[in-house]
Design an enzyme around this catalytic site. Structure first.
Site, mmCIF file in Angstrom:
data_model
loop_
_atom_site.group_PDB
_atom_site.id
_atom_site.type_symbol
_atom_site.label_atom_id
_atom_site.label_comp_id
_atom_site.label_asym_id
_atom_site.label_seq_id
_atom_site.Cartn_x
_atom_site.Cartn_y
_atom_site.Cartn_z
ATOM 1 N N ASP A 76 15.800 5.136 -4.621
ATOM 2 C CA ASP A 76 14.862 4.901 -6.033
ATOM 3 C C ASP A 76 15.510 5.202 -6.948
ATOM 4 O OD1 ASP A 76 12.414 3.719 -7.372
ATOM 5 O OD2 ASP A 76 11.758 5.568 -8.034
ATOM 6 N N GLY A 86 16.784 -0.625 -9.491
ATOM 7 C CA GLY A 86 16.490 -1.469 -10.365
ATOM 8 C C GLY A 86 16.657 -0.757 -11.534
ATOM 9 N N ARG A 87 16.292 0.169 -12.117
ATOM 10 C CA ARG A 87 17.114 1.222 -13.051
ATOM 11 C C ARG A 87 18.869 1.431 -13.184
ATOM 12 N NH1 ARG A 87 13.367 5.992 -12.685
ATOM 13 N NH2 ARG A 87 12.927 4.730 -10.729
ATOM 14 N N HIS A 130 19.723 -3.421 -5.522
ATOM 15 C CA HIS A 130 19.417 -3.065 -4.081
ATOM 16 C C HIS A 130 21.480 -3.659 -3.327
ATOM 17 C CE1 HIS A 130 15.432 -3.144 -5.306
ATOM 18 N NE2 HIS A 130 15.259 -4.289 -5.816
ATOM 19 N N SER A 145 8.225 -0.613 0.802
ATOM 20 C CA SER A 145 6.832 -0.224 1.081
ATOM 21 C C SER A 145 6.202 -0.687 1.343
ATOM 22 C CB SER A 145 6.301 1.511 -0.653
ATOM 23 O OG SER A 145 6.095 0.423 -1.438
ATOM 24 N N GLU A 181 3.074 -1.231 -0.740
ATOM 25 C CA GLU A 181 3.530 -1.673 -2.086
ATOM 26 C C GLU A 181 4.397 -2.912 -2.517
ATOM 27 O OE1 GLU A 181 2.670 0.810 -1.380
ATOM 28 O OE2 GLU A 181 0.572 0.887 -1.022
ATOM 29 N N LEU A 236 22.364 10.071 15.743
ATOM 30 C CA LEU A 236 21.678 10.220 15.204
ATOM 31 C C LEU A 236 20.455 9.156 15.308
ATOM 32 C CD1 LEU A 236 21.006 10.993 11.885
ATOM 33 C CD2 LEU A 236 22.781 9.507 10.885
HETATM 34 C C1 IPE Z 1 9.073 3.907 -3.581
HETATM 35 O O1 IPE Z 1 9.688 3.577 -4.753
HETATM 36 C C2 IPE Z 1 9.614 2.770 -2.430
HETATM 37 C C3 IPE Z 1 10.805 2.928 -1.949
HETATM 38 C C4 IPE Z 1 11.419 4.059 -2.531
HETATM 39 C C5 IPE Z 1 10.817 2.070 -0.875
HETATM 40 P P1 IPE Z 1 8.933 2.621 -5.958
HETATM 41 O O2 IPE Z 1 9.961 2.304 -6.822
HETATM 42 O O3 IPE Z 1 7.639 1.759 -5.187
HETATM 43 O O4 IPE Z 1 7.344 3.935 -6.165
HETATM 44 P P2 IPE Z 1 6.784 4.097 -7.763
HETATM 45 O O5 IPE Z 1 6.098 2.405 -7.085
HETATM 46 O O6 IPE Z 1 7.526 4.037 -8.017
HETATM 47 O O7 IPE Z 1 5.788 4.818 -7.583
HETATM 48 C C1 IPE Z 2 14.226 2.057 -4.810
HETATM 49 O O1 IPE Z 2 14.245 1.279 -6.039
HETATM 50 C C2 IPE Z 2 14.311 0.426 -4.185
HETATM 51 C C3 IPE Z 2 12.534 -0.154 -3.347
HETATM 52 C C4 IPE Z 2 11.165 0.402 -4.123
HETATM 53 C C5 IPE Z 2 13.043 -1.480 -2.990
HETATM 54 P P1 IPE Z 2 13.758 0.087 -7.090
HETATM 55 O O2 IPE Z 2 14.127 -1.473 -6.548
HETATM 56 O O3 IPE Z 2 12.257 0.628 -7.170
HETATM 57 O O4 IPE Z 2 14.360 0.551 -8.875
HETATM 58 P P2 IPE Z 2 13.468 1.367 -9.782
HETATM 59 O O5 IPE Z 2 12.308 1.970 -9.120
HETATM 60 O O6 IPE Z 2 12.612 0.781 -10.668
HETATM 61 O O7 IPE Z 2 14.970 1.284 -10.329
HETATM 62 MG MG MG Z 3 11.707 2.992 -7.656
#
Ligand code: IPE
Ligand code: IPE
Ligand code: MG
Length: 254
Positions: free
Chosen positions: A23, A26-27, A40, A68, A70, A134
């Site tokens: 995770d 994006g941030r 990404h 995910s 979602e 692995l």
């Molecule tokens: C969880 O991260 C899914 C993945 C890392 C693929 P999200 O960024 O989608 O989760 P939430 O929305 O913060 O719970």
């Molecule tokens: C995790 O990073 C990657 C995916 C969920 C695909 P995010 O895209 O959720 O990044 P944040 O949480 O918005 O920073």
């Molecule tokens: Mg995220």
């Protein structure tokens, strides 16, 4: 991070299966003044490094939460960019996976994927199927609730067909209907980027998993961070509902 961290990893007490919620892409990108896809893109570097780190240590299974169920609800541009990145990465990485004896697996609802992505994935699965090192499990278009409902449906079909009676449904039988049926439960689950939640990941399988949360954003995560998580895990006492005394007795420590 200091050089010597790998020296502190106890090779006799490695987790067999590590799962990671990757995770913070994006941030991380926003912090660099860039768009989310840039994050990404850089996250792929972390995947490479962590997969290599896990393979070098001799970890048996590494599950990476890549996308995910979602996440399909994100802006179309991000979803399309991610899918493209995914196809390109898989295609490019197959020779490296083969060179390192890594077998690729995927869990998730692949019917939602664009046909091209599905085909590329299938090809990569076939090309690495003979590898014995692995096991790299990509959770893609995956959510635990999806998986549990699929398991319920498939068990119901077995019962309906007369191949299974309800009294015989045990934890073993249930486990055999999960997408993770071929893998042991993770001993260690890592989530990056400071979020303290499970976000629909392996809800059943994480019942007794040790959880490790770090503020490091996924694009900054490297093998050294993986070692740090393993070292932390190795200092914990896993009790599985028993008392600490029982666990120490079983380990011959008392
Ligand atoms: C969880 O991260 C899914 C993945 C890392 C693929 P999200 O960024 O989608 O989760 P939430 O929305 O913060 O719970
Ligand atoms: C995790 O990073 C990657 C995916 C969920 C695909 P995010 O895209 O959720 O990044 P944040 O949480 O918005 O920073
Ligand atoms: Mg995220």
């Amino acid at each position: 991070m200091e050089e010597g961290l790998i020296g502190q990893v106890n090779k006799q007490k490695l987790p067999t299966h590590i799962a990671i919620i990757m995770d913070g892409n994006g941030r991380w990108a926003a912090e660099q003044g860039k768009d989310r896809l840039y994050g990404h893109f850089h996250g792929v570097e972390s995947v490479r490094d962590v997969v290599e780190g896990a393979a070098e240590l001799g970890v048996g299974y590494l599950t990476l939460y890549a996308f995910s169920t979602e996440n399909w609800d994100r802006p179309v541009q991000e979803v399309e960019g991610l899918m493209q990145l995914l196809i390109e990465t898989i295609r490019k990485e197959v020779p490296t996976l083969n060179k390192n004896n890594i077998r690729l697996h995927v869990i998730g609802d692949l019917s939602l994927l664009p046909a091209k992505a599905r085909d590329e994935m299938q090809e990569a699965l076939n090309l690495t199927a003979g590898n014995t090192g692995l096991n790299l499990i990509m959770a893609l278009s995956y959510s635990s609730r999806w998986e549990l409902i699929e398991a319920a449906k498939s068990i119901a079909e077995e019962v309906k067909a007369g191949r299974l009676s309800p009294e015989d449904i045990s934890q073993d039988i249930f486990q055999q209907h999960l997408a993770t049926r071929s893998f042991p439960d993770p001993e260690l689950m890592i989530r990056t980027s400071g979020e303290y939640r499970i976000s629909n990941f392996l809800l059943y399988q994480l019942a007794y998993t040790e959880l490790y949360f770090t503020n490091t954003r996924w694009p900054d995560f490297r093998k050294e961070n993986l070692y740090a998580a393993i070292i932390d895990y190795q200092q914990r006492e896993r009790r599985f509902g028993k008392t600490g005394q029982q666990i120490q007795q079983e380990a011959g420590m008392l």
